[in-house]
Design an enzyme around this catalytic site. Structure first.
Site, PDB file in Angstrom:
ATOM      1  N   ARG A  41      12.598   4.959  12.775  1.00 20.63           N
ATOM      2  CA  ARG A  41      11.387   5.784  12.691  1.00 20.63           C
ATOM      3  C   ARG A  41      10.468   5.502  13.896  1.00 20.63           C
ATOM      4  O   ARG A  41      10.958   5.235  14.980  1.00 20.63           O
ATOM      5  CB  ARG A  41      10.719   5.540  11.338  1.00 20.63           C
ATOM      6  CG  ARG A  41      11.658   5.931  10.166  1.00 20.63           C
ATOM      7  CD  ARG A  41      11.043   5.657   8.825  1.00 20.63           C
ATOM      8  NE  ARG A  41       9.808   6.427   8.647  1.00 20.63           N
ATOM      9  CZ  ARG A  41       8.939   6.185   7.655  1.00 20.63           C
ATOM     10  NH1 ARG A  41       9.167   5.212   6.779  1.00 20.63           N
ATOM     11  NH2 ARG A  41       7.857   6.933   7.543  1.00 20.63           N
ATOM     12  N   ALA A  90       3.230  -0.608   4.739  1.00 19.13           N
ATOM     13  CA  ALA A  90       2.814  -0.694   6.149  1.00 19.13           C
ATOM     14  C   ALA A  90       2.308  -2.086   6.514  1.00 19.13           C
ATOM     15  O   ALA A  90       2.300  -2.445   7.703  1.00 19.13           O
ATOM     16  CB  ALA A  90       1.744   0.364   6.433  1.00 19.13           C
ATOM     17  N   ASN A 124       8.470  -5.371  -0.818  1.00 16.56           N
ATOM     18  CA  ASN A 124       8.332  -4.236   0.083  1.00 16.56           C
ATOM     19  C   ASN A 124       6.836  -4.144   0.353  1.00 16.56           C
ATOM     20  O   ASN A 124       6.074  -3.651  -0.483  1.00 16.56           O
ATOM     21  CB  ASN A 124       8.846  -2.939  -0.559  1.00 16.56           C
ATOM     22  CG  ASN A 124       8.744  -1.762   0.410  1.00 16.56           C
ATOM     23  OD1 ASN A 124       8.061  -1.836   1.435  1.00 16.56           O
ATOM     24  ND2 ASN A 124       9.412  -0.664   0.065  1.00 16.56           N
ATOM     25  N   TYR A 178      11.109   9.551   1.619  1.00 17.96           N
ATOM     26  CA  TYR A 178      11.231   8.527   0.577  1.00 17.96           C
ATOM     27  C   TYR A 178      11.976   8.995  -0.671  1.00 17.96           C
ATOM     28  O   TYR A 178      12.127   8.216  -1.619  1.00 17.96           O
ATOM     29  CB  TYR A 178       9.832   8.009   0.191  1.00 17.96           C
ATOM     30  CG  TYR A 178       9.112   7.360   1.344  1.00 17.96           C
ATOM     31  CD1 TYR A 178       9.607   6.196   1.919  1.00 17.96           C
ATOM     32  CD2 TYR A 178       7.958   7.923   1.882  1.00 17.96           C
ATOM     33  CE1 TYR A 178       8.966   5.598   2.997  1.00 17.96           C
ATOM     34  CE2 TYR A 178       7.302   7.336   2.951  1.00 17.96           C
ATOM     35  CZ  TYR A 178       7.808   6.180   3.501  1.00 17.96           C
ATOM     36  OH  TYR A 178       7.183   5.592   4.561  1.00 17.96           O
ATOM     37  N   HIS A 223      13.200  -2.364   2.146  1.00 17.93           N
ATOM     38  CA  HIS A 223      12.533  -1.107   2.521  1.00 17.93           C
ATOM     39  C   HIS A 223      13.396   0.060   2.077  1.00 17.93           C
ATOM     40  O   HIS A 223      14.629   0.015   2.210  1.00 17.93           O
ATOM     41  CB  HIS A 223      12.303  -1.029   4.035  1.00 17.93           C
ATOM     42  CG  HIS A 223      11.358  -2.080   4.513  1.00 17.93           C
ATOM     43  ND1 HIS A 223      10.007  -2.018   4.298  1.00 17.93           N
ATOM     44  CD2 HIS A 223      11.598  -3.264   5.123  1.00 17.93           C
ATOM     45  CE1 HIS A 223       9.442  -3.107   4.766  1.00 17.93           C
ATOM     46  NE2 HIS A 223      10.387  -3.881   5.275  1.00 17.93           N
ATOM     47  N   GLU A 269      13.264  -9.199   1.624  1.00 18.52           N
ATOM     48  CA  GLU A 269      12.454  -8.080   2.122  1.00 18.52           C
ATOM     49  C   GLU A 269      13.261  -6.804   1.936  1.00 18.52           C
ATOM     50  O   GLU A 269      14.444  -6.764   2.302  1.00 18.52           O
ATOM     51  CB  GLU A 269      12.142  -8.289   3.612  1.00 18.52           C
ATOM     52  CG  GLU A 269      11.370  -7.138   4.234  1.00 18.52           C
ATOM     53  CD  GLU A 269      11.181  -7.284   5.745  1.00 18.52           C
ATOM     54  OE1 GLU A 269      11.877  -8.116   6.367  1.00 18.52           O
ATOM     55  OE2 GLU A 269      10.356  -6.533   6.295  1.00 18.52           O
ATOM     56  N   PRO A 300       0.788  -1.230   0.000  1.00 18.77           N
ATOM     57  CA  PRO A 300       0.000   0.000   0.000  1.00 18.77           C
ATOM     58  C   PRO A 300       0.824   1.287   0.000  1.00 18.77           C
ATOM     59  O   PRO A 300       1.846   1.392   0.692  1.00 18.77           O
ATOM     60  CB  PRO A 300      -0.806  -0.102   1.302  1.00 18.77           C
ATOM     61  CG  PRO A 300      -0.911  -1.559   1.554  1.00 18.77           C
ATOM     62  CD  PRO A 300       0.370  -2.168   1.044  1.00 18.77           C
ATOM     63  N   ASN A 301       0.332   2.235  -0.771  1.00 21.64           N
ATOM     64  CA  ASN A 301       0.824   3.627  -0.844  1.00 21.64           C
ATOM     65  C   ASN A 301       2.146   3.793  -1.583  1.00 21.64           C
ATOM     66  O   ASN A 301       2.556   4.928  -1.852  1.00 21.64           O
ATOM     67  CB  ASN A 301       0.930   4.250   0.567  1.00 21.64           C
ATOM     68  CG  ASN A 301      -0.418   4.333   1.247  1.00 21.64           C
ATOM     69  OD1 ASN A 301      -1.382   4.817   0.639  1.00 21.64           O
ATOM     70  ND2 ASN A 301      -0.516   3.842   2.462  1.00 21.64           N
ATOM     71  N   ARG A 320       4.843  12.415  -2.930  1.00 18.72           N
ATOM     72  CA  ARG A 320       4.640  12.944  -1.578  1.00 18.72           C
ATOM     73  C   ARG A 320       5.801  12.510  -0.699  1.00 18.72           C
ATOM     74  O   ARG A 320       6.502  11.574  -1.006  1.00 18.72           O
ATOM     75  CB  ARG A 320       3.338  12.380  -0.952  1.00 18.72           C
ATOM     76  CG  ARG A 320       2.109  12.532  -1.792  1.00 18.72           C
ATOM     77  CD  ARG A 320       1.282  13.699  -1.317  1.00 18.72           C
ATOM     78  NE  ARG A 320       0.181  13.953  -2.242  1.00 18.72           N
ATOM     79  CZ  ARG A 320      -1.004  13.345  -2.189  1.00 18.72           C
ATOM     80  NH1 ARG A 320      -1.251  12.490  -1.228  1.00 18.72           N
ATOM     81  NH2 ARG A 320      -1.939  13.624  -3.067  1.00 18.72           N
TER      82      ARG A 320
END
Ligand code: CA2
Length: 146
Positions: A107, A77, A74, A23, A100, A98, A10-11, A18
């Site tokens: 964070r 969330a 990835n 990112y 990221h 995996e 997601p996203n 954004r």
């Protein structure tokens, strides 16, 4: 020819549009391209999927069995709470990488847990585009087989 399934959760379709402070400015297409270019150079096919829906990712992981040799994921969330992604990955017989873009450990506290990590062969965090390049190198190296 071996084959990689590259999954984004997601996203991640919003990359480059954004939150550049976290990112960066690269788009999702840039991340996919880095993996595809390196893998294809090494004779490996790449199929990619981004979805904002957990079930789509679970379905894609199920469908990868017998079709793809390696999964690079990835999960966005979903990384932090999706036991259905965790369980689906558990049924995949090949290596799982995996990745990221940011370093989730640096964070918010909720990002320090990954339910993907226990099913992953390795995890690469905080290296942005370079992390994807490393993931593609690992995925196309025979020693990544588990
Ligand atoms: O650092 C990563 O790659 C993450 O998987 C990104 C996820 C985040 O939930 C993980 O903790 C770490 C979030 C992706 C959201 O991406 C956006 C991109 C641009 C604008 C808004 C969200």
């Amino acid at each position: 020819m071996s084959s990689i399934l590259l999954l984004h959760g997601p996203n991640l379709n919003l990359l480059g549009q954004r939150e550049p402070a976290i990112y960066g400015s690269h788009t999702l297409a840039d991340y996919v391209k880095v993996v595809r270019t390196l893998a294809e150079d090494r004779g490996c096919a790449v199929e990619d999927l981004q979805s904002n829906h957990e079930g789509d990712l679970v379905d894609a992981i199920h469908a990868a069995r017998g079709r793809h040799d390696v999964i690079i994921i990835n999960a966005g969330a979903l990384t932090h709470y999706s036991w259905s992604v965790h369980d689906a990955l558990g049924a995949f017989e090949g290596p799982i990488i995996e990745v990221h873009i940011s370093n989730p450990h640096a964070r918010e506290p909720f990002r320090r847990t990954s339910v993907v990590a226990p099913k992953a062969t390795c995890t690469i965090v905080g290296l942005g585009l370079r992390g994807y390049e490393i993931a593609a190198r690992v995925a196309t190296t025979r020693s990544s087989q588990r």
